[in-house]
Enzyme design. Structure first.
Site, PDB file in Angstrom:
ATOM      1  N   HIS A 186       0.800  -1.110   0.009  1.00  0.00           N
ATOM      2  CA  HIS A 186      -0.165   0.029   0.058  1.00  0.00           C
ATOM      3  C   HIS A 186       0.865   1.257   0.117  1.00  0.00           C
ATOM      4  O   HIS A 186       0.752   2.155  -0.808  1.00  0.00           O
ATOM      5  CB  HIS A 186      -0.838   0.046   1.316  1.00  0.00           C
ATOM      6  CG  HIS A 186      -2.067  -0.910   1.078  1.00  0.00           C
ATOM      7  ND1 HIS A 186      -2.771  -1.644   2.402  1.00  0.00           N
ATOM      8  CD2 HIS A 186      -2.761  -1.440   0.261  1.00  0.00           C
ATOM      9  CE1 HIS A 186      -3.479  -2.350   1.803  1.00  0.00           C
ATOM     10  NE2 HIS A 186      -3.753  -2.197   0.426  1.00  0.00           N
ATOM     11  N   CYS A 486      -1.597  -3.793 -16.518  1.00  0.00           N
ATOM     12  CA  CYS A 486      -2.295  -2.775 -15.616  1.00  0.00           C
ATOM     13  C   CYS A 486      -1.524  -2.576 -14.086  1.00  0.00           C
ATOM     14  O   CYS A 486      -2.031  -2.056 -13.414  1.00  0.00           O
ATOM     15  CB  CYS A 486      -3.455  -2.775 -15.434  1.00  0.00           C
ATOM     16  SG  CYS A 486      -4.279  -4.201 -15.015  1.00  0.00           S
TER      17      CYS A 486
END
Length: 556
Positions: A186, A486
């Site tokens: 994250h 992606c």
């Protein structure tokens, strides 16, 4: 005396400044007994603290928007977990103070996560941050977090909780360094979104003394402690050269000889659109729709709410390409109304498309909402399913899209090695592939993307991973269809050239990386990219692959 340390560079740029350490964690509360008549008051104190922390996390998410909002809202739900609160109440009923009950209840849950497989173990840092915030509020002490400073600095921490990373002030925080984390954690993803240079997985980072001058190279992963004047000059010159190259490269993505490589943006919701447009994104290559579903883990958002959010994004790219990933629930994104609570290893269980096929009403509502959102707009809508394993998965998703009346291209994400190995079979059911290199690396190497100890296996330069990318791209070319990337691999300017050489037809990344990738592609021809790709695949390690590609492109 200058010393050099090496971690994993996860966000481009150079930062030179003095070290400031993250605020220390909350101390363990004393284990004192409380009288029985105070139990109800203590339970109320605990509930108020939990609600206050959850509200603060949600507010931080609203301010940050995008990726950060989804992560912080997940943390807020973690704070309010009913089983955790029931355990807190039980502990208070038998004599614990509110702060001690919270500390012990979270410790028990922490142990469960830590022993539940590497994927869930990666959530421990988030859980610890929630606990520390609740205990700090109960004790009446300052919250752990980013230090106060009037002068710019380099932040050093064991790890950065999403609540801290999301609201970093880039005018004060020049860059950051952490001991834990990996290239797809994250903190790394949010650092790229902020455009802050960052290095993670650096053993011993916490031992660098407060106030020490360091130079952080977010591209190479190098940290120079007490850098010499010559080193600082060289790094600043390289940074200036990079900035000039970024300014010179404009327009659509293309190689030096004009081979087009559309550069798209990864977004988490409407809040990310402005940055993508400003960076010159040619569309959206990954629209993560989870943010809508994290508002309430008990029920899916209404069709109307979904239509409104999707249309905001679609309207921002008139006549552009927008690729939407349907809900990817499960593993580290559990939703009470969808995902099983007792899976021994959620990362290998009912996740992504598997979850949606078990709950066809949720998938149908989302596909119908996308159809309504796109109605009347000139946008090129494409919809893809996460965690496709084989042709049967691809067919089930395509059938669901047709049944919902969705006029769009249907695609499959390649995140499982089986999908790459059998890509031609998958492509007989769908119209495009999109490689999610973060999860593809995780499943190829059995290396959790949140665990810093296995970060070398999460490196997208691993030749085995490049082989899977090449297989997918070759299958798409043979079928006359497209194959994009992606995953965060696309944000590496050098690797972007290699991916192009492997036959990838588009690249999608965080908006802050688009100018770097555009400038890099513009320097080399397609033939040079193909030679670099061949050299990288011939290597035996990630470092060798990176060096081999660099040698080819630099003409060595």
């Amino acid at each position: 005396m200058e010393t050099t340390l090496r971690g994993v560079g996860v966000s481009h740029g150079v930062a030179i400044g003095e070290v400031r350490h993250m605020g220390t964690a909350v101390l363990e509360p004393p284990a004192k007994q409380i009288p029985a008549e105070e139990a109800e008051r203590e339970q109320q104190r605990a509930r108020q603290a939990v609600e206050a922390v959850a509200a603060d996390l949600t507010a931080r998410g609203n301010l940050a928007g995008g990726e950060a909002q989804a992560v912080l809202e997940a943390q807020a739900l973690m704070a309010q977990d009913p089983e955790l609160m029931a355990d807190v109440d039980r502990r208070i009923a038998v004599g614990s103070s509110a702060e001690r009950a919270v500390y012990d209840a979270f410790a028990a849950y922490r142990e469960l996560l830590a022993n539940a497989g590497e994927y869930l173990a990666g959530r421990v840092a988030d859980l610890d941050d929630v606990r520390n915030r609740i205990v700090a509020r109960l004790l009446g002490v300052p919250m752990p977090g980013v230090p106060d400073s009037d002068e710019p600095y380099v932040l050093v921490a064991r790890d950065l909780a999403p609540a801290d990373t999301a609201l970093l002030d880039p005018t004060l925080v020049l860059g950051f360094v952490t001991e834990e984390g990996g290239p797809t954690s994250h903190s790394a993803i949010l650092a790229r979104a902020l455009g802050v240079p960052a290095v993670v997985a650096l053993p011993g980072a916490g031992e660098i003394a407060e106030g020490t001058l360091i130079a952080v190279d977010g591209s190479s992963g190098e940290i120079f402690v007490n850098p010499t004047e010559e080193r600082r000059t060289a790094l600043e010159a390289a940074a200036a050269e990079r900035k000039a190259a970024l300014a010179a490269a404009t327009g659509p993505g293309a190689t030096a000889d004009g081979h087009k490589v559309p550069l798209l943006a990864n977004i988490g919701g409407p809040a990310d659109v402005a940055a993508a447009v400003e960076a010159g994104a040619e569309g959206v290559g990954l629209f993560r729709t989870e943010f809508l579903f994290l508002d309430d883990s008990k029920a899916a958002p209404s069709e109307e709410k979904q239509v409104e959010a999707y249309r905001q994004v679609l309207e921002a790219f008139p006549e552009g390409r927008v690729v939407v990933r349907v809900l990817d629930a499960g593993a580290d994104k559990p939703l009470d109304f969808l995902t099983p609570a007792d899976e021994p290893n959620p990362a290998l269980g009912v996740r992504g498309l598997r979850t949606l096929l078990d709950h066809p009403d949720v998938l149908r509502t989302q596909l119908t909402a996308l159809a309504k959102a796109a109605d009347g707009l000139p946008v090129h809508l494409e919809v893809m399913a996460p965690m496709v394993a084989d042709r049967a998965d691809a067919k089930a998703f395509a059938d669901a899209c047709r049944e919902a009346g969705l006029r769009a291209k249907y695609g499959a994400m390649v995140e499982i090695p089986s999908a790459a190995l059998r890509a031609r079979s998958v492509l007989r059911e769908v119209e495009f592939l999109s490689l999610g290199t973060n999860d593809l690396a995780q499943y190829t190497f059995a290396a959790d993307r949140q665990v810093g100890a296995v970060s070398r296996l999460q490196d997208p330069w691993q030749p085995a991973l490049l082989d899977l990318v090449a297989l997918s791209a070759e299958a798409a070319r043979a079928e006359g269809k497209s194959c994009g990337v992606c995953g965060e691999a696309a944000s590496d300017p050098l690797l972007a050239c290699v991916l192009t050489g492997l036959g990838v037809t588009s690249l999608s990344m965080g908006a802050a990386s688009i100018p770097y990738v555009r400038a890099s592609l513009a320097k080399f021809t397609l033939a040079q990219c193909e030679r670099a790709a061949a050299a990288a695949r011939a290597a035996d390690s990630a470092d060798e692959a990176r060096n081999a590609a660099q040698a080819v492109l630099s003409g060595e």
